[in-house]
Design an enzyme around this catalytic site. Structure first.
Site, PDB file in Angstrom:
ATOM      1  N   ARG A   1     -53.238   9.801  14.972  1.00 53.79           N
ATOM      2  CA  ARG A   1     -53.877   9.738  13.839  1.00 53.79           C
ATOM      3  C   ARG A   1     -55.410   9.302  13.978  1.00 53.79           C
ATOM      4  O   ARG A   1     -56.180   9.659  13.104  1.00 53.79           O
ATOM      5  CB  ARG A   1     -53.182   8.472  12.881  1.00 53.79           C
ATOM      6  CG  ARG A   1     -51.927   8.889  12.249  1.00 53.79           C
ATOM      7  CD  ARG A   1     -51.477   7.865  11.709  1.00 53.79           C
ATOM      8  NE  ARG A   1     -50.216   8.386  10.976  1.00 53.79           N
ATOM      9  CZ  ARG A   1     -49.381   7.926   9.887  1.00 53.79           C
ATOM     10  NH1 ARG A   1     -49.794   6.294   9.867  1.00 53.79           N
ATOM     11  NH2 ARG A   1     -48.431   8.297   9.224  1.00 53.79           N
TER      12      ARG A   1
ATOM     13  N   GLY B   1     -44.093   9.822   4.608  1.00 54.34           N
ATOM     14  CA  GLY B   1     -44.031   9.744   3.199  1.00 54.34           C
ATOM     15  C   GLY B   1     -44.720  10.725   2.683  1.00 54.34           C
ATOM     16  O   GLY B   1     -44.152  11.276   1.531  1.00 54.34           O
TER      17      GLY B   1
ATOM     18  N   GLY C   1     -43.945   9.329  11.236  1.00 55.35           N
ATOM     19  CA  GLY C   1     -44.464   8.428  12.529  1.00 55.35           C
ATOM     20  C   GLY C   1     -43.645   8.336  13.543  1.00 55.35           C
ATOM     21  O   GLY C   1     -43.832   8.797  14.677  1.00 55.35           O
TER      22      GLY C   1
ATOM     23  N   LYS D   1     -32.872   5.279   6.477  1.00 54.92           N
ATOM     24  CA  LYS D   1     -32.622   4.884   5.283  1.00 54.92           C
ATOM     25  C   LYS D   1     -32.372   6.229   4.545  1.00 54.92           C
ATOM     26  O   LYS D   1     -33.416   7.122   4.098  1.00 54.92           O
ATOM     27  CB  LYS D   1     -33.796   4.085   4.624  1.00 54.92           C
ATOM     28  CG  LYS D   1     -33.799   2.641   5.093  1.00 54.92           C
ATOM     29  CD  LYS D   1     -34.788   1.849   4.652  1.00 54.92           C
ATOM     30  CE  LYS D   1     -35.946   1.969   5.787  1.00 54.92           C
ATOM     31  NZ  LYS D   1     -37.188   1.993   5.324  1.00 54.92           N
TER      32      LYS D   1
END
Ligand code: AMP
Length: 394
Positions: free
Chosen positions: A34, A372, A349, A199
């Site tokens: 990043r 996200g 990530g 998740k």
């Protein structure tokens, strides 16, 4: 969409929102993807003789102790090394220390400001998009560039707030990321989505949208077990999101041929004692076993879908890849992806970290800096960081 190139920035003081939310261990940036991704925009502004102020968040700040844990000082060092020049650093995120540093900036100086979420300790000002905080920051510059792709799905003072107060545009990284994601609006078929990670709750909305659009969704990782349980299988102590069992069941009922689930998994009765790891068929679970990776049969099942695809999107590791031998599934799928001819977009990530760790370098691939944000885009949700620039950028 207004970009950095549409603004007259010569000799101006420009505030850039970067995404320096990077993994740090023992004071060192362990994955600088990043930070490197921010360089084109920084170099562009240097070529325009700007004074450059960089803002970013890192982690979540809930206590004083979090401040030490999530300081941007390691990023400061990393950025100085990558640019091979002195970068100024403000340990204050507001107040006179910061404004004095800004006042003494010269053209082509770069100032990195400490983690913007330090401002969350008193009243959640950064994450709650406090307009007073945004105004303080806006008063430091002439223009605002949002280059934090990974934060576009959040409405922070340092992205949405600033865009409402200054002439604004997106940076070169955000432009590049959007160009790749836009390919997915009208993908070359077959279009295959590979989903993993822990998740279900984070990805269920994306699955509901993508199942309509994609030709196949291959599901691995911890989230596969909610689908397997919804099918009526025993999954022992594997991760299961009880609240989404019904939704998973409905998706499989409505699209029986599109969702492809694991046929075998690597399980253990202890996450720590790896000597207990073994591969089982999906209907052989014991109650005390936890599924921690996809098995070789599953990789063999996934492979033809990936070879036939012309567009592949991947988000989420296919197992608990941080610990051997549970990295095998993710590694094996990366080996398959290494040989496919499809355009491959990898987001998130952990997934990007895994791809780099295992030496993935397919020429047709794009490693996105957003997790996200990419998922929100795929789900068709509004990205507040972008909307703010479209609506309010002057
Ligand atoms: P996410 O942020 O949802 O993409 O989750 C990423 C995390 O999921 C990584 O830390 C993986 O180690 C973890 N993960 C993937 N598969 C499993 C699994 N079967 N059991 C436990 N954790 C997993």
């Amino acid at each position: 969409m207004k970009t950095i190139r549409d603004l007259d920035l010569d000799n101006k003081t420009v505030i850039v929102r970067c995404d320096f939310n990077v993994p740090i261990k023992d004071g060192i940036v362990v994955d600088d993807t990043r930070v490197k991704a921010a360089l084109p925009t920084i170099n562009y502004l240097l070529s325009k003789n700007c004074k450059i102020i960089l803002l970013s968040h890192l982690g979540r700040i809930k206590t004083e102790e979090d401040k030490t844990k999530y300081s941007l000082k390691p990023v400061h060092k990393c950025l100085s090394n990558l640019l091979n020049r002195k970068i100024l650093f403000s340990s204050a995120t507001s107040g006179t220390l910061l404004s004095d540093m800004v006042a003494s900036l010269k053209n082509q100086d770069i100032l990195l400001v400490e983690n913007t979420r330090y401002e969350d300790l008193e009243g959640n000002k950064e994450s709650g998009n406090d307009i007073k905080l945004a105004s303080t920051w806006a008063s430091m510059g002439d223009a605002f560039i949002n280059d934090a792709f990974g934060t576009l799905h959040r409405a922070h003072a340092s992205n949405v707030g600033l865009a409402s107060l200054l002439p604004s545009g997106i940076g070169l990284l955000v432009e590049d990321e959007l160009r790749h994601l836009e390919l997915l609006d009208d993908p070359k078929r077959p279009y295959v989505v590979l989903l993993g990670g822990a998740k279900v709750v984070d990805k269920i909305g994306v699955i509901q949208q993508l199942v309509k659009k994609a030709d196949h969704i291959l599901i691995g990782g911890g989230m596969a077990f909610t689908f397997l349980k919804a099918k009526g299988l025993e999954v022992g102590k594997s991760l299961v999101d009880e609240g989404h069992l019904a939704t998973c069941k409905k998706i499989m009922h409505d699209y029986p041929d599109k969702i492809i689930l694991p046929e075998d998994v690597v399980v253990s009765t202890s996450m720590e004692d790896t000597s207990l790891a073994k591969t089982i068929a999906i209907d052989q679970f014991e109650k005390d076993e936890q599924g921690l990776d996809i098995g070789p049969k599953t990789v063999a099942t996934f492979a033809p879908f990936l070879h036939e695809a012309n567009t592949i999107v991947w988000n989420g590791p296919l197992g608990y890849f941080e610990k051997k031998p549970y990295d095998e599934g993710t590694k094996s799928v990366l080996n398959v992806l290494q040989t496919v001819s499809a355009d491959v977009i990898i987001g998130g990530g952990d997934t990007v970290t895994a791809a780099k760790q295992f030496g993935f370098d397919n020429r047709n691939s794009y490693l996105s800096t957003g997790g996200g944000a990419t998922l929100c885009y795929l789900e068709g949700k509004d990205l507040p960081g972008l909307t703010a620039i479209m609506k309010e950028g002057k």
